[in-house]
Motif scaffolding. Structure first.
Motif, short mmCIF file in Angstrom:
data_model
loop_
_atom_site.label_atom_id
_atom_site.label_comp_id
_atom_site.label_asym_id
_atom_site.label_seq_id
_atom_site.Cartn_x
_atom_site.Cartn_y
_atom_site.Cartn_z
N ALA A 27 0.78 -1.15 0.12
CA ALA A 27 0.03 0.00 -0.02
C ALA A 27 1.06 1.25 0.09
O ALA A 27 0.54 2.12 -0.75
CB ALA A 27 -0.94 -0.01 1.12
N LYS A 28 1.93 1.22 0.72
CA LYS A 28 2.83 2.23 0.93
C LYS A 28 3.64 2.69 -0.52
O LYS A 28 3.67 3.77 -0.77
CB LYS A 28 3.82 2.12 2.22
CG LYS A 28 3.16 2.30 3.35
CD LYS A 28 4.19 1.85 4.32
CE LYS A 28 3.52 2.12 5.83
NZ LYS A 28 4.28 1.53 7.02
N LYS A 29 3.82 1.43 -1.21
CA LYS A 29 4.53 1.68 -2.31
C LYS A 29 3.68 2.21 -3.63
O LYS A 29 4.14 2.89 -4.44
CB LYS A 29 5.15 0.23 -2.68
CG LYS A 29 6.51 -0.23 -1.84
CD LYS A 29 6.99 -1.48 -2.34
CE LYS A 29 8.11 -1.67 -1.42
NZ LYS A 29 8.69 -3.13 -1.72
N ILE A 30 2.33 1.87 -3.39
CA ILE A 30 1.54 2.19 -4.63
C ILE A 30 0.58 3.30 -4.46
O ILE A 30 -0.20 3.74 -5.20
CB ILE A 30 0.54 0.80 -5.24
CG1 ILE A 30 -0.32 0.40 -4.06
CG2 ILE A 30 1.38 -0.40 -5.68
CD1 ILE A 30 -1.24 -0.61 -4.35
N SER A 46 -2.30 8.87 8.63
CA SER A 46 -2.27 8.49 7.54
C SER A 46 -2.27 6.80 7.67
O SER A 46 -1.35 6.36 8.36
CB SER A 46 -1.22 8.68 6.27
OG SER A 46 -1.18 10.09 6.26
N ILE A 47 -3.17 5.96 6.95
CA ILE A 47 -3.19 4.73 7.29
C ILE A 47 -3.41 3.81 6.08
O ILE A 47 -3.98 4.30 5.41
CB ILE A 47 -4.32 4.14 8.25
CG1 ILE A 47 -4.03 4.78 9.57
CG2 ILE A 47 -4.55 2.89 8.24
CD1 ILE A 47 -5.28 4.80 10.53
N PRO A 48 -2.47 2.70 5.73
CA PRO A 48 -2.62 2.01 4.55
C PRO A 48 -4.04 1.50 4.67
O PRO A 48 -4.96 1.27 5.39
CB PRO A 48 -1.79 0.72 4.52
CG PRO A 48 -0.79 1.21 5.81
CD PRO A 48 -1.47 2.17 6.78
N LYS A 49 -4.87 1.68 3.17
CA LYS A 49 -6.29 1.06 2.85
C LYS A 49 -6.03 -0.08 1.66
O LYS A 49 -6.90 0.22 0.82
CB LYS A 49 -6.92 2.10 2.66
CG LYS A 49 -6.59 3.02 1.32
CD LYS A 49 -7.76 4.10 0.92
CE LYS A 49 -7.15 4.72 -0.40
NZ LYS A 49 -8.09 5.67 -0.85
N PHE A 50 -5.24 -1.08 2.09
CA PHE A 50 -5.10 -2.06 0.87
C PHE A 50 -5.16 -3.60 1.75
O PHE A 50 -4.49 -4.40 1.16
CB PHE A 50 -3.74 -1.94 0.49
CG PHE A 50 -3.69 -2.39 -0.94
CD1 PHE A 50 -4.47 -1.94 -1.97
CD2 PHE A 50 -2.86 -3.41 -1.12
CE1 PHE A 50 -4.66 -2.41 -3.33
CE2 PHE A 50 -2.68 -4.03 -2.64
CZ PHE A 50 -3.54 -3.47 -3.65
N GLY A 51 -6.12 -3.69 2.73
CA GLY A 51 -6.20 -4.93 3.24
C GLY A 51 -7.26 -5.88 2.34
O GLY A 51 -7.35 -6.88 2.70
N VAL A 104 -8.14 -0.64 -8.10
CA VAL A 104 -7.93 0.89 -8.84
C VAL A 104 -8.23 2.11 -8.13
O VAL A 104 -7.48 2.93 -8.04
CB VAL A 104 -8.62 0.73 -10.21
CG1 VAL A 104 -8.35 2.13 -10.93
CG2 VAL A 104 -7.82 -0.37 -11.05
N ASP A 105 -9.63 1.95 -7.45
CA ASP A 105 -10.07 2.93 -6.64
C ASP A 105 -9.38 3.21 -5.40
O ASP A 105 -8.99 4.35 -4.93
CB ASP A 105 -11.43 2.73 -6.24
CG ASP A 105 -12.16 3.65 -5.53
OD1 ASP A 105 -12.05 5.02 -6.15
OD2 ASP A 105 -12.64 3.93 -4.45
N ASP A 106 -8.69 2.08 -4.94
CA ASP A 106 -7.79 2.28 -3.69
C ASP A 106 -6.46 3.10 -4.00
O ASP A 106 -6.01 3.80 -3.06
CB ASP A 106 -7.56 0.94 -2.98
CG ASP A 106 -8.96 0.29 -2.24
OD1 ASP A 106 -9.78 0.91 -2.10
OD2 ASP A 106 -8.83 -0.77 -2.24
N THR A 107 -6.06 2.96 -5.36
CA THR A 107 -4.56 3.59 -5.63
C THR A 107 -5.06 4.99 -6.21
O THR A 107 -4.37 5.92 -6.05
CB THR A 107 -3.92 2.72 -6.60
OG1 THR A 107 -4.67 2.10 -7.53
CG2 THR A 107 -3.45 1.53 -5.82
N LYS A 108 -5.84 4.85 -7.36
CA LYS A 108 -6.15 5.99 -7.97
C LYS A 108 -7.75 6.32 -8.02
O LYS A 108 -8.49 5.64 -8.61
CB LYS A 108 -5.98 5.89 -9.34
CG LYS A 108 -4.29 5.97 -9.40
CD LYS A 108 -4.06 5.61 -10.83
CE LYS A 108 -2.41 5.52 -11.14
NZ LYS A 108 -2.07 5.18 -12.70
N THR A 109 -8.58 7.08 -7.16
CA THR A 109 -9.83 7.52 -7.07
C THR A 109 -10.64 7.39 -8.38
O THR A 109 -10.22 8.17 -9.01
CB THR A 109 -10.12 8.55 -6.33
OG1 THR A 109 -9.27 8.64 -4.95
CG2 THR A 109 -11.45 8.77 -6.00
N ILE A 110 -11.68 6.46 -8.29
CA ILE A 110 -12.33 6.50 -9.70
C ILE A 110 -13.89 7.15 -9.22
O ILE A 110 -14.06 6.98 -8.07
CB ILE A 110 -12.59 4.99 -10.28
CG1 ILE A 110 -13.30 4.26 -9.26
CG2 ILE A 110 -11.16 4.51 -10.68
CD1 ILE A 110 -13.20 2.71 -9.75
#
Length: 293
Positions: A27-30, A46-51, A104-110
């Motif tokens: 999550a931190k990398k992407i 700030s918290i990762p949101k990729f669980g 995709v939404d978690d990394t680039k909001t759609i």
């Protein structure tokens, strides 16, 4: 069969628990990070949101294990082999579609409409596999045999509604994963009391209970990671499908069980829709008036 289900539960828990820290690093990398930019956010850092990928991976690993065991033991007999596999494959295809859009939404909001399209496609795969509401028998609504088109439309709406209900309630540490765990645990206990271990819905229930609990260890307050849309929408989607598998025909009992277990997210979603309609706001526009706020 209960022994294999117990192993699948443990496997799902372990895989999700072990892989979640790795999704934090990814999550931190992407750039899948939830930054508290406004007052809608309950957290201050700030918290990762990729669980989500960890939960899905735990689910898939456990599902593959059970499929191999059940194939060897020739115990896939609830729907007959062909229909069983058709339902499962349609369900899994829907997962991949929804997860793809949400990652995709978690990394680039759609845009919300784009996510809605993904949910609709995922729901269509479920319907095409043969999983759908076939009739409604309620005191205030009685259609024991619905027209196929009506059945398909109602099923799609149900899947989309529950998917978004769990997503909207995902606003506090452990809230969506906790509610989902309660749902899976309750359905699982009912299955054990009825000694029902062969249904696809029961198998998926125990697998998902393991996955959500494995993630909840990291998501409980203070959360180290959030599910993100890929996780919360996956939970909503699978809860909607499990309900459909368990209750093809909506009766008073089958209507009340999911409604009671999902009362909080369902109420929150209905209030959000009404609130935005009254205020002439787009349905996909976020606000800070959810129940958890």
């Amino acid at each position: 069969m209960w022994g294999n289900i117990a192993i699948a539960f443990i496997l799902a828990f372990v895989v999700t628990f072990v892989t979640t820290p790795y999704t934090m690093k990814i999550a931190k990398k992407i750039g899948a990070i939830d930054i508290p930019k406004d007052e809608r956010r309950a957290h201050k850092r700030s918290i990762p949101k990729f669980g989500g990928p960890a939960v899905i991976l735990g689910f898939l690993a456990s599902t593959i294990y059970l499929l191999i065991v059940m194939s060897i033991e020739n115990s896939i007999n609830l729907f007959g082999p062909q229909e069983y596999w058709k339902k499962l494959l349609g369900f899994l295809a829907g997962i991949l579609i929804i997860a793809g859009f949400c990652v995709v939404d978690d990394t680039k909001t759609i845009k919300p409409i784009t996510k809605l399209i993904g949910q609709t496609i995922g729901a269509i795969f479920v319907v095409m596999s043969g999983i759908r509401i076939e009739g409604i028998t309620l005191p205030f609504l009685n259609f024991p045999e619905m027209h196929e088109i009506t059945s398909i439309l109602i099923t799609i709406v149900w899947i989309i509604f529950v998917t978004n209900a769990i997503n909207l309630i995902d606003g506090l540490d452990g809230l969506s994963s906790g509610i989902a765990s309660i749902y899976f645990l309750t359905i699982g206990v009912i299955a054990m009391l009825l000694n029902n271990s062969n249904g696809l819905d029961i198998i998926l229930t125990f697998i998902m209970l393991g996955s959500t609990l494995g993630f909840l260890v990291h998501n409980f307050n203070p959360a180290k990671i959030f599910m993100g849309d890929s996780g919360s929408m996956f939970l909503g989607y699978i809860i909607a499908v499990i309900a459909l598998l368990g209750f093809k025909n909506i009766t008073l009992t089958s209507f009340l069980v999911p409604m009671l277990l999902l009362a909080i997210p369902i109420m929150d979603t209905l209030f959000a829709i009404l609130r935005r309609l009254i205020n002439h706001k787009p349905l996909g526009e976020p606000d800070k008036n959810h129940l958890h706020h």
